[in-house]
Design an enzyme around this catalytic site. Sequence first.
Site, PDB file in Angstrom:
ATOM      1  N   HIS A   1      20.436  -3.758  29.904  1.00  0.00           N
ATOM      2  CA  HIS A   1      20.023  -3.544  31.529  1.00  0.00           C
ATOM      3  C   HIS A   1      18.986  -4.648  31.765  1.00  0.00           C
ATOM      4  O   HIS A   1      18.297  -5.022  30.656  1.00  0.00           O
ATOM      5  CB  HIS A   1      19.671  -2.291  31.690  1.00  0.00           C
ATOM      6  CG  HIS A   1      18.687  -1.385  30.922  1.00  0.00           C
ATOM      7  ND1 HIS A   1      18.907  -0.895  29.667  1.00  0.00           N
ATOM      8  CD2 HIS A   1      17.135  -1.687  31.267  1.00  0.00           C
ATOM      9  CE1 HIS A   1      17.569  -0.663  29.251  1.00  0.00           C
ATOM     10  NE2 HIS A   1      16.802  -0.594  30.057  1.00  0.00           N
TER      11      HIS A   1
ATOM     12  N   HIS B   1      18.303  -6.214  27.995  1.00  0.00           N
ATOM     13  CA  HIS B   1      18.112  -5.721  26.759  1.00  0.00           C
ATOM     14  C   HIS B   1      18.779  -4.214  26.716  1.00  0.00           C
ATOM     15  O   HIS B   1      18.962  -3.670  27.603  1.00  0.00           O
ATOM     16  CB  HIS B   1      16.611  -5.410  26.576  1.00  0.00           C
ATOM     17  CG  HIS B   1      16.028  -4.810  27.812  1.00  0.00           C
ATOM     18  ND1 HIS B   1      15.701  -5.225  28.861  1.00  0.00           N
ATOM     19  CD2 HIS B   1      15.561  -3.496  27.573  1.00  0.00           C
ATOM     20  CE1 HIS B   1      15.276  -4.124  29.611  1.00  0.00           C
ATOM     21  NE2 HIS B   1      14.919  -3.192  28.830  1.00  0.00           N
TER      22      HIS B   1
END
Length: 367
Positions: free
Chosen positions: A338, A189
Amino acid sequence: MAPSTTETITQTASQITVLRLTGEGEPPASTGSIIAGDQGPRYPRYYPVFKLDEKWPPLQVFDHKDPGARADPTKPHLLTGNVKEHILSPFIGSEIHGVQLSQLSPEGLDELALHVAQRKVVVLRDQDFKDIGPERQVEIASHFGPIHRHPTSGNIEGFPEFHVVYRDANHNRFFDRRVKERANHTSWHSDVSYEKQPPGTTFFFMLEQPPLGGDTIFSSQVEAYNRLSDEFKKRLEGLRAVHSAVEQADYSRRENGPVRREPVETEHPLVRVHPVTGEKALYINQGFTRRIVGFKVEESEYLLNFLFDHISKGADFHIRASYEPGTVVLWDNRLTVHSATPDFSHQERRHAVRLTPQAERPIAAAA
């Protein structure tokens, strides 16, 4: 309704005392007893609080000038002769020793913004940042833009700018409810990408980490874009996708948590341009990107799933950031995605804080 909206904790010599404040609703954090011998969080000031009656108005659009645009490209205030930099990957990530974030001048902070944009992720070691207090932490992070206040997560008492990440043996609900039934715990995300002006340079610092595990993995959205064929890039440029906060808000409501600001859905370009470096990057993520504007359902799902798969499989443009006492990780949310790695023992405490300055409205790549 239960009589509590907030929990704060105070540490004694032998235990953590949980104080309940009067209000309505039950906080989403667990209040169960802690494991035997545990003295509680080392940084109780940063324990997450949840206030169900805390309501905020919609965010307003603002003019943003990225501090990296002011930076001297030679970075004389950041990369001094005493600084050692270790490149983690040709495409993403640097680990730096010899820089003290809390002591950087405004010019040094501008150069740091530029360096984070260029390297995508910068890991600063041996920092005193976690010990300088919330006022000073907010002051430094605000140099990069107005700090986002998260609509559903835990913050700290008196400082809604803090997004608190906390898990221990008794506060484990997010893992149990969201991850327990998944075979793969990776969740790529870009933070709160549903906002009209999503984050730019982001701060994440660990207060207490497990002895093994609990890293963060990052992927370069720039290199993910660069790997595509020229013809495919042309097809993506000009497309827009919807990023949604609705599921996040609905989940918080189901778990009797706060929804401080009503959820929004925002269209962003599928390929964006960084305002300082000029690099093009994919701007989609599995966490919040829901559909491509103008495409039928099957078409949108097919293209998004291909891109999500491409990003997740690109191990040669991923890095894994590990934490030590004093580590601060900065990344550019415009250019990366990440995921946490919840691979540590459920009996261990992981306590971290994020400060998330907002940036410009995404700039679309020319079609």
